[in-house]
Design a protein around this motif. Structure first.
Motif, PDB file in Angstrom:
ATOM      1  N   ARG A   1      -1.207  -4.739  -1.540  1.00  0.00           N
ATOM      2  CA  ARG A   1      -0.303  -5.834  -1.178  1.00  0.00           C
ATOM      3  C   ARG A   1      -0.252  -6.800  -2.360  1.00  0.00           C
ATOM      4  NH1 ARG A   1      -3.006  -7.678   4.249  1.00  0.00           N
ATOM      5  NH2 ARG A   1      -4.870  -6.991   3.138  1.00  0.00           N
ATOM      6  N   VAL A   2       0.483  -6.388  -3.386  1.00  0.00           N
ATOM      7  CA  VAL A   2       0.357  -7.038  -4.689  1.00  0.00           C
ATOM      8  C   VAL A   2       0.784  -8.500  -4.694  1.00  0.00           C
ATOM      9  CG1 VAL A   2       0.434  -4.929  -6.047  1.00  0.00           C
ATOM     10  CG2 VAL A   2       2.567  -6.014  -5.382  1.00  0.00           C
ATOM     11  N   GLY A   3       1.748  -8.871  -3.849  1.00  0.00           N
ATOM     12  CA  GLY A   3       2.131 -10.270  -3.769  1.00  0.00           C
ATOM     13  C   GLY A   3       1.228 -11.038  -2.829  1.00  0.00           C
ATOM     14  N   HIS A   4       1.058 -10.519  -1.628  1.00  0.00           N
ATOM     15  CA  HIS A   4       0.255 -11.182  -0.599  1.00  0.00           C
ATOM     16  C   HIS A   4      -1.188 -11.394  -1.057  1.00  0.00           C
ATOM     17  CE1 HIS A   4      -0.848 -12.374   3.458  1.00  0.00           C
ATOM     18  NE2 HIS A   4      -1.847 -11.523   3.437  1.00  0.00           N
TER      19      HIS A   4
ATOM     20  N   GLN B   1       2.489  -0.157 -16.604  1.00  0.00           N
ATOM     21  CA  GLN B   1       1.568   0.623 -17.432  1.00  0.00           C
ATOM     22  C   GLN B   1       0.155   0.046 -17.429  1.00  0.00           C
ATOM     23  OE1 GLN B   1       1.978   3.396 -19.094  1.00  0.00           O
ATOM     24  NE2 GLN B   1       4.173   3.684 -19.421  1.00  0.00           N
ATOM     25  N   SER B   2       0.049  -1.261 -17.222  1.00  0.00           N
ATOM     26  CA  SER B   2      -1.251  -1.935 -17.353  1.00  0.00           C
ATOM     27  C   SER B   2      -2.083  -1.829 -16.084  1.00  0.00           C
ATOM     28  CB  SER B   2      -1.039  -3.415 -17.681  1.00  0.00           C
ATOM     29  OG  SER B   2      -2.272  -4.109 -17.674  1.00  0.00           O
TER      30      SER B   2
ATOM     31  N   LYS C   1      -8.480 -15.956 -15.696  1.00  0.00           N
ATOM     32  CA  LYS C   1      -7.262 -16.540 -16.256  1.00  0.00           C
ATOM     33  C   LYS C   1      -6.363 -15.493 -16.917  1.00  0.00           C
ATOM     34  CE  LYS C   1      -9.562 -20.960 -17.151  1.00  0.00           C
ATOM     35  NZ  LYS C   1      -9.975 -21.938 -18.202  1.00  0.00           N
ATOM     36  N   THR C   2      -6.870 -14.265 -17.065  1.00  0.00           N
ATOM     37  CA  THR C   2      -6.084 -13.209 -17.685  1.00  0.00           C
ATOM     38  C   THR C   2      -5.127 -12.592 -16.664  1.00  0.00           C
ATOM     39  OG1 THR C   2      -7.906 -12.680 -19.197  1.00  0.00           O
ATOM     40  CG2 THR C   2      -6.194 -11.015 -18.925  1.00  0.00           C
ATOM     41  N   ALA C   3      -3.881 -12.406 -17.061  1.00  0.00           N
ATOM     42  CA  ALA C   3      -2.882 -11.841 -16.144  1.00  0.00           C
ATOM     43  C   ALA C   3      -3.235 -10.407 -15.772  1.00  0.00           C
ATOM     44  CB  ALA C   3      -1.502 -11.877 -16.805  1.00  0.00           C
ATOM     45  N   ASN C   4      -3.069 -10.073 -14.505  1.00  0.00           N
ATOM     46  CA  ASN C   4      -3.326  -8.710 -14.033  1.00  0.00           C
ATOM     47  C   ASN C   4      -2.154  -7.796 -14.360  1.00  0.00           C
ATOM     48  OD1 ASN C   4      -5.733  -9.537 -12.733  1.00  0.00           O
ATOM     49  ND2 ASN C   4      -4.564 -10.190 -10.949  1.00  0.00           N
ATOM     50  N   GLY C   5      -2.442  -6.504 -14.436  1.00  0.00           N
ATOM     51  CA  GLY C   5      -1.382  -5.507 -14.537  1.00  0.00           C
ATOM     52  C   GLY C   5      -1.042  -4.988 -13.153  1.00  0.00           C
ATOM     53  N   GLY C   6       0.024  -4.222 -13.064  1.00  0.00           N
ATOM     54  CA  GLY C   6       0.426  -3.666 -11.779  1.00  0.00           C
ATOM     55  C   GLY C   6      -0.207  -2.320 -11.482  1.00  0.00           C
ATOM     56  N   ASN C   7      -0.581  -1.580 -12.550  1.00  0.00           N
ATOM     57  CA  ASN C   7      -1.220  -0.273 -12.391  1.00  0.00           C
ATOM     58  C   ASN C   7      -0.364   0.688 -11.559  1.00  0.00           C
ATOM     59  OD1 ASN C   7      -3.337   1.428 -13.063  1.00  0.00           O
ATOM     60  ND2 ASN C   7      -4.541   0.903 -11.262  1.00  0.00           N
ATOM     61  N   CYS C   8       0.964   0.551 -11.662  1.00  0.00           N
ATOM     62  CA  CYS C   8       1.872   1.325 -10.816  1.00  0.00           C
ATOM     63  C   CYS C   8       1.823   2.825 -11.097  1.00  0.00           C
ATOM     64  CB  CYS C   8       3.297   0.824 -10.988  1.00  0.00           C
ATOM     65  SG  CYS C   8       3.497  -0.956 -10.753  1.00  0.00           S
ATOM     66  N   TYR C   9       1.615   3.182 -12.371  1.00  0.00           N
ATOM     67  CA  TYR C   9       1.595   4.595 -12.731  1.00  0.00           C
ATOM     68  C   TYR C   9       0.362   5.318 -12.181  1.00  0.00           C
ATOM     69  CZ  TYR C   9       5.632   4.533 -15.872  1.00  0.00           C
ATOM     70  OH  TYR C   9       6.907   4.464 -16.389  1.00  0.00           O
TER      71      TYR C   9
ATOM     72  N   LYS D   1      11.824  -4.625 -19.123  1.00  0.00           N
ATOM     73  CA  LYS D   1      10.892  -4.275 -20.198  1.00  0.00           C
ATOM     74  C   LYS D   1       9.505  -4.831 -19.910  1.00  0.00           C
ATOM     75  CE  LYS D   1      14.493  -3.945 -23.736  1.00  0.00           C
ATOM     76  NZ  LYS D   1      15.010  -4.484 -25.014  1.00  0.00           N
ATOM     77  N   GLN D   2       9.466  -6.056 -19.431  1.00  0.00           N
ATOM     78  CA  GLN D   2       8.173  -6.622 -19.029  1.00  0.00           C
ATOM     79  C   GLN D   2       7.637  -5.910 -17.786  1.00  0.00           C
ATOM     80  OE1 GLN D   2       7.517 -10.924 -19.330  1.00  0.00           O
ATOM     81  NE2 GLN D   2       9.647 -11.131 -20.047  1.00  0.00           N
ATOM     82  N   GLY D   3       8.560  -5.464 -16.942  1.00  0.00           N
ATOM     83  CA  GLY D   3       8.152  -4.704 -15.757  1.00  0.00           C
ATOM     84  C   GLY D   3       7.483  -3.393 -16.138  1.00  0.00           C
ATOM     85  N   GLU D   4       8.014  -2.726 -17.151  1.00  0.00           N
ATOM     86  CA  GLU D   4       7.415  -1.467 -17.612  1.00  0.00           C
ATOM     87  C   GLU D   4       6.019  -1.705 -18.167  1.00  0.00           C
ATOM     88  OE1 GLU D   4       6.872   2.556 -18.904  1.00  0.00           O
ATOM     89  OE2 GLU D   4       7.990   1.570 -17.313  1.00  0.00           O
TER      90      GLU D   4
END
Length: 215
Positions: A187-190, A106-107, A118-126, A99-102
């Motif tokens: 390279r979202v982790g790296h 989306q973000s 300091k604000t968490a990034n989104g993945g922008n996967c969509y 659910k957090q992954g979704e």
């Protein structure tokens, strides 16, 4: 008539030199680099170092400009070096909360000059992928990820039979160059775009049988 500014002189100098003969791909790259450097400035968390290419980027860009694939030996070397940058999860667990992954998928927030560091990034996967069938707005630069785990036979991500797919997915998210030297996937982790826990949530979205991706 407008006066020429000092910031435009490097571009004009490059253009004048290029006028003496037909510009080569290297000339185009040099002119583009000059234009970028004079057109952008540090602002907020967006710094000019984002314009700096690492060696792999430079090699892949040169091959693309020349209209040919990257040399096979170089490609394998980049992939091998990239594979070494991928750490395993500190606690040995690859999946978080789908659910957090979704929500992360989306973000698209983060990394712009208006964002707080300091604000968490989104993945922008969509932006590049179809993921769940409920979301009708998605990009097509990347392949559809709908039924990602189901199509790969991952009925239990913790089972030994699933570990190869789980490991591959983790590596692909962390540093896609480990599997494709000139991959355009972030390279979202790296690169530190998402942290380890966020990546676990994305993993769950893709692999958890209860996720809408696999139903």
């Amino acid at each position: 008539m407008k006066h020429t500014t000092w910031t435009t002189l490097p571009i004009l100098a490059v253009l004048l030199v290029a006028c003496g003969s037909a510009p080569t791909p290297a000339d185009h790259d040099r002119m583009a680099a000059e234009m970028f450097k004079t057109s952008f400035q540090d602002k907020g968390i967006a710094k000019l170092d984002r314009l700096d290419q690492d060696e792999a980027n430079r090699l892949c860009s040169a091959a693309d400009t020349a209209g040919r694939p990257l040399d096979e030996k170089l490609a394998r070397a980049i992939e091998a070096a990239s594979l070494k940058t991928i750490p395993l999860p500190a606690d040995g667990r690859f999946l978080g909360d789908w659910k957090q992954g979704e929500a992360l998928a989306q973000s698209g927030r983060g990394l712009t000059w208006t964002d707080d560091a300091k604000t968490a990034n989104g993945g922008n996967c969509y932006n590049c992928h179809q993921i769940s069938k409920e979301e009708i707005s998605f990009g097509t630069l990347g392949p559809s990820l709908y039924n990602y785990g189901k199509l790969r036979g991952v009925s239990d991500p913790h089972a030994a039979a699933s570990q190869a797919i789980v490991g591959y997915t983790w590596g692909k998210l962390w540093n896609a160059r480990a599997y494709n030297a000139c991959s355009q996937m972030p390279r979202v982790g790296h690169a530190g775009i998402l942290n380890e826990q966020q990546l676990k949530h994305i993993m769950a979205l893709l692999l958890d049988p209860q996720s809408p991706v696999n139903r």
